[in-house]
Every structure is written in C-alpha cells, then in structure tokens.
Design a protein around this motif. Structure first.
Motif, PDB file in Angstrom:
ATOM      1  N   ARG A 109       0.822  -1.204   0.000  1.00 14.67           N
ATOM      2  CA  ARG A 109       0.000   0.000   0.000  1.00 14.67           C
ATOM      3  C   ARG A 109       0.859   1.258   0.000  1.00 14.67           C
ATOM      4  O   ARG A 109       0.458   2.300  -0.492  1.00 14.67           O
ATOM      5  CB  ARG A 109      -0.946   0.000   1.201  1.00 14.67           C
ATOM      6  N   CYS A 128      -8.561   0.456  -4.112  1.00 16.20           N
ATOM      7  CA  CYS A 128      -9.946   0.278  -3.651  1.00 16.20           C
ATOM      8  C   CYS A 128     -10.972   0.813  -4.651  1.00 16.20           C
ATOM      9  O   CYS A 128     -12.171   0.700  -4.423  1.00 16.20           O
ATOM     10  CB  CYS A 128     -10.154   0.938  -2.294  1.00 16.20           C
ATOM     11  N   ASP A 147      -9.602   7.015   1.239  1.00 14.33           N
ATOM     12  CA  ASP A 147     -10.435   5.906   1.715  1.00 14.33           C
ATOM     13  C   ASP A 147      -9.619   4.713   2.204  1.00 14.33           C
ATOM     14  O   ASP A 147      -9.950   4.108   3.215  1.00 14.33           O
ATOM     15  CB  ASP A 147     -11.403   5.459   0.613  1.00 14.33           C
ATOM     16  N   CYS A 148      -8.550   4.349   1.477  1.00 12.74           N
ATOM     17  CA  CYS A 148      -7.800   3.141   1.864  1.00 12.74           C
ATOM     18  C   CYS A 148      -6.342   3.413   2.233  1.00 12.74           C
ATOM     19  O   CYS A 148      -5.673   2.539   2.774  1.00 12.74           O
ATOM     20  CB  CYS A 148      -7.854   2.099   0.748  1.00 12.74           C
TER      21      CYS A 148
END
Length: 156
Positions: A109, A128, A147-148
């Motif tokens: 990530r 995502c 968001d992620c």
C-alpha cells in the motif's frame, strides 16, 4: 560463508586428512582470527543464526527479493517500532504469519501506484477503486487515497 579450512578428501575406505603447510597456516591465522572475532562479536549462538537464516528464507518467500540478515534485522526493528512494541526488538521475537502478511500489505500500500481513470477520464484509486482521489474544488491531487491509504502516483 567463505570456507577458512582445508577440507578432508574422501577416498575409498575413509578420509584422507588435508596436508597443512604451517607457513600458510601462519599467514592465514589473523584472517581466521578476525573472522572468528566478527562472529563472536554478534553474540549469537549457532542456533540463533540458523533461526535468522530461516527467517531470511521466509521473508524471501514473502517479498520475492534476495534479502540479507541485516535487512531482516532492520525489517523486524522497523516493524516492532511501527507497531509501538520496541520491547520485542530487544527480545528478538520473530514475526507471526499474520504480522508478516500485514507488513506485506502495508508495504504494498505504501508503494505508489498509478492512478487509474475511467471512460469519462475521472481518476480513481487503483487499490480500492474509490473516486475520492481528486479534490475538484481545490483542483488538488491527493498523494494518498483518503479511503484506503494507498500511495498514489499521478505522473504519466
């Protein structure tokens, strides 16, 4: 590890001991001494070294890279500090499978991935698929998906 001794040779019926030239041994004595000192300075037992070697092999399987023992140690130190558990560094406890998987996910990530665009040229997160990666009112591109948390790469 580089071999420092002369191996015995296998012959029919047993082993033939290597013939050693004392002058050559004297020449190599300090090299052997410093290699032994370097090992002893680690304060690791042979069993601990084998555990580290196994950990290196496991991490190579997880990360797919050639990795050194120093990188393994750095990996554990960084992981435990990031987890707020520096006591584990001193205890030299290894990662559980769940922790290793989580670390791999976090590493992936944190690796910047190119922002994707739909048919209408609207950017979205490659991880995502959230369309919230661009703040239109301020004409601003986010470095991370809100968001992620995926790190984003905008340049083409």
């Amino acid at each position: 590890m580089e071999r420092l001794t002369v191996p015995d040779k296998k012959i029919d019926g047993g082993l033939r001991r290597a013939i050693i030239d004392a002058r050559e041994v004297r020449k190599e004595a300090m090299t052997i001494y410093w290699a032994l000192k370097k090992y002893e300075d680690t304060e690791l037992t042979p069993e601990q070294i084998m555990e580290l070697k196994e950990a290196v092999q496991k991490l190579e399987n997880i990360f797919g890279d050639e990795i050194t023992v120093n990188q393994v140690i750095d990996f554990f130190v960084d992981f435990y500090i990031a987890q707020g558990d520096p006591d584990r560094v001193e205890k030299a406890e290894l990662l559980t499978n769940e922790e290793a998987a989580k670390w791999q996910e976090l590493k992936e990530r944190d690796t910047a991935k190119r922002v994707k665009r739909d048919a209408d040229d609207i950017p979205y997160c490659p991880y995502c698929e959230s369309p919230n990666v661009y703040y239109y009112e301020e004409n601003m591109e986010y470095d991370f998906c809100p968001d992620c948390g995926q790190r984003l790469k905008w340049e083409e």
